[in-house]
Design a protein around this motif. Sequence first.
Motif, PDB file in Angstrom:
ATOM      1  N   SER A  28       0.775  -1.271   0.056  1.00 14.23           N
ATOM      2  CA  SER A  28       0.169   0.078   0.134  1.00 14.23           C
ATOM      3  C   SER A  28       0.855   1.306   0.188  1.00 14.23           C
ATOM      4  CB  SER A  28      -0.772  -0.212   1.352  1.00 14.23           C
ATOM      5  OG  SER A  28      -0.202  -0.056   2.504  1.00 14.23           O
ATOM      6  N   ASP A  73       0.929   2.591  -3.963  1.00 19.39           N
ATOM      7  CA  ASP A  73      -0.322   2.533  -4.372  1.00 19.39           C
ATOM      8  C   ASP A  73      -0.748   3.205  -5.663  1.00 19.39           C
ATOM      9  OD1 ASP A  73       0.265   5.100  -3.458  1.00 19.39           O
ATOM     10  OD2 ASP A  73      -1.798   5.347  -2.110  1.00 19.39           O
ATOM     11  N   PHE A 126       0.286  -8.230   1.825  1.00 17.75           N
ATOM     12  CA  PHE A 126       0.628  -6.634   2.071  1.00 17.75           C
ATOM     13  C   PHE A 126       1.959  -6.653   1.842  1.00 17.75           C
ATOM     14  CE2 PHE A 126      -0.454  -8.195   6.277  1.00 17.75           C
ATOM     15  CZ  PHE A 126       0.897  -8.304   6.881  1.00 17.75           C
ATOM     16  N   GLN A 135      -7.196 -12.378   3.338  1.00 15.85           N
ATOM     17  CA  GLN A 135      -7.078 -11.483   2.587  1.00 15.85           C
ATOM     18  C   GLN A 135      -6.050 -10.451   2.573  1.00 15.85           C
ATOM     19  OE1 GLN A 135     -11.218  -9.969   2.674  1.00 15.85           O
ATOM     20  NE2 GLN A 135     -12.367 -11.603   1.856  1.00 15.85           N
ATOM     21  N   ASP A 137      -3.963  -9.012   1.204  1.00 16.35           N
ATOM     22  CA  ASP A 137      -3.489  -7.933   0.097  1.00 16.35           C
ATOM     23  C   ASP A 137      -4.367  -6.706   0.498  1.00 16.35           C
ATOM     24  OD1 ASP A 137      -5.951  -9.677  -0.671  1.00 16.35           O
ATOM     25  OD2 ASP A 137      -5.638  -8.697  -2.672  1.00 16.35           O
ATOM     26  N   ARG A 138      -5.590  -6.870   1.201  1.00 17.55           N
ATOM     27  CA  ARG A 138      -6.440  -5.830   1.624  1.00 17.55           C
ATOM     28  C   ARG A 138      -5.911  -4.970   2.759  1.00 17.55           C
ATOM     29  NH1 ARG A 138     -12.504  -7.007   1.825  1.00 17.55           N
ATOM     30  NH2 ARG A 138     -12.617  -4.613   1.693  1.00 17.55           N
ATOM     31  N   TRP A 139      -5.162  -5.607   3.636  1.00 15.01           N
ATOM     32  CA  TRP A 139      -4.626  -4.975   4.841  1.00 15.01           C
ATOM     33  C   TRP A 139      -3.701  -3.784   4.386  1.00 15.01           C
ATOM     34  CZ3 TRP A 139      -4.984  -7.890   9.828  1.00 15.01           C
ATOM     35  CH2 TRP A 139      -5.556  -9.064   9.877  1.00 15.01           C
ATOM     36  N   HIS A 177      -7.409  -4.647   8.585  1.00 16.39           N
ATOM     37  CA  HIS A 177      -8.326  -4.995   7.429  1.00 16.39           C
ATOM     38  C   HIS A 177      -9.486  -3.963   7.438  1.00 16.39           C
ATOM     39  CE1 HIS A 177     -11.100  -6.890   4.934  1.00 16.39           C
ATOM     40  NE2 HIS A 177     -10.205  -7.695   4.379  1.00 16.39           N
ATOM     41  N   PRO A 178      -9.836  -3.573   6.331  1.00 17.75           N
ATOM     42  CA  PRO A 178     -10.878  -2.483   6.389  1.00 17.75           C
ATOM     43  C   PRO A 178     -12.345  -2.913   7.174  1.00 17.75           C
ATOM     44  CG  PRO A 178     -10.319  -2.923   4.109  1.00 17.75           C
ATOM     45  CD  PRO A 178      -9.447  -3.870   4.867  1.00 17.75           C
ATOM     46  N   ASP A 179     -12.452  -4.218   7.444  1.00 18.44           N
ATOM     47  CA  ASP A 179     -13.467  -4.856   8.050  1.00 18.44           C
ATOM     48  C   ASP A 179     -13.224  -4.354   9.747  1.00 18.44           C
ATOM     49  OD1 ASP A 179     -14.565  -5.909   6.035  1.00 18.44           O
ATOM     50  OD2 ASP A 179     -14.227  -7.912   6.678  1.00 18.44           O
TER      51      ASP A 179
END
Length: 433
Positions: A66, A69, A181, A209, A211-213, A339-341
């Motif tokens: 990230s 980005d 990540f 997941q 790759d989303r962190w 993570h977004p969650d």
Amino acid sequence: MSDHDQLPARPLSREQFTDACTYRQTRLPVEQASTLIPDAYTSPEFHALEQEKIFATGWIAVGCTSDLDRPGACLVTEVAGRSVIVTRNRHGRLRAFHNVCRHRATALLDPDARHVGRHDRIRCPYHGWAYDLDGACLGTPLFEGSDVPPGQEGIFDTSAARAFDRADFGLLEVAVDSWGFLVFVCLDPRAVPLAHQLGDLPSRFAAYQLDRWVPRRRREYQVAANYKLVAENFMEYYHLPWVHPELSRVSKMSDHYRWQGPGMYTGMCTTPISRNTDGGGWDGLAPVAALGEQDAASGRFIWLFPNTALAVLPNHAFLMLNRPVGPGRTIEQTVLLAHPDSESTPDAAAGLDQLEKFWDLVNRQDLEIVERVQRGIENPAYRGGRMCYRFEEPVHRFQNMIIDRMLDIDRVPEGDDATMTRMFPDLPHGRGR
């Protein structure tokens, strides 16, 4: 003759560091093995060999995806004493290059650079040579967009140069890849795929997941100890009751498992994860919604060979990138990721603050003790110790990876037969410390 008497005398010579006989006691099964030779943590000669045989030949984690980005975003890192630029091209593909101008070797970017420069071009600050995001030489100068002072274009026009084609003078490429990540580079032009080194880790972490962190907190620590001492401390639980009283209350000894398959890593698991105490703990953010029952109740603790710690819990991850800058000095960069969650609740910022404070406490406790080990291991009277088979199988696995590389053996260790192996089977589950 005792095991101690069979260990090599100190100091060792450079030739002994590449001799299999030097490591014979560490090559024994863990229940019989002695620790890696002390000179591996103190000798400038061993450090130099390690840079070439380990850090210049394998995949090294250097940062987070990230941070790269968009096209032109970059990080400048050091691997095996060599400065490397990592960026993304205009198609979003990761690219990496030696931080060296092809003219007279000027370092192109500063260590703190976060973007390659104006117009997404890497420009040499010395004589103005410039390169695009794929490393191609754009001009030497003169070229469009040059900083040549007005009226002096003719002076800098190199179109009449003989036997010169700027296509032959692109930046020197470095292999680059990513997983989750993490961004990795490999200096070896014959690099095998990153997957060869990761082994089964991508499948083990598929549900997270990764790759989303994204990074949310960062710190840097100056460590007066060899990076391998940081590694070995991370991968064993032997020291928890004495060094980490706060951690011991939320990470019970009876809940520890070995969690490693084939790959260049050591792995441990804590399950179930305990709740916080007054001293802190793993809570603080909401868990990732998509995790299955086992992952949602477990903490995974991975040491990626040779120098990266990765702790992944249901609601956050903690990363430690350890760069050896001498036999007794390490620069450690830490990153707290989410993570977004896990950031969907109103109190997420406070949760991140609490987690950062807890990890900083645990990490400072660890660094204080490994610095004490460094001071002790520098004493010539110490010639090595004995492995504790119950706690130190991951340490034994790691030290033998080091030995393999010092002997130019290309081998990926196999994993345990079971996905999880209980470390203390005689302790009642959920009880004991």
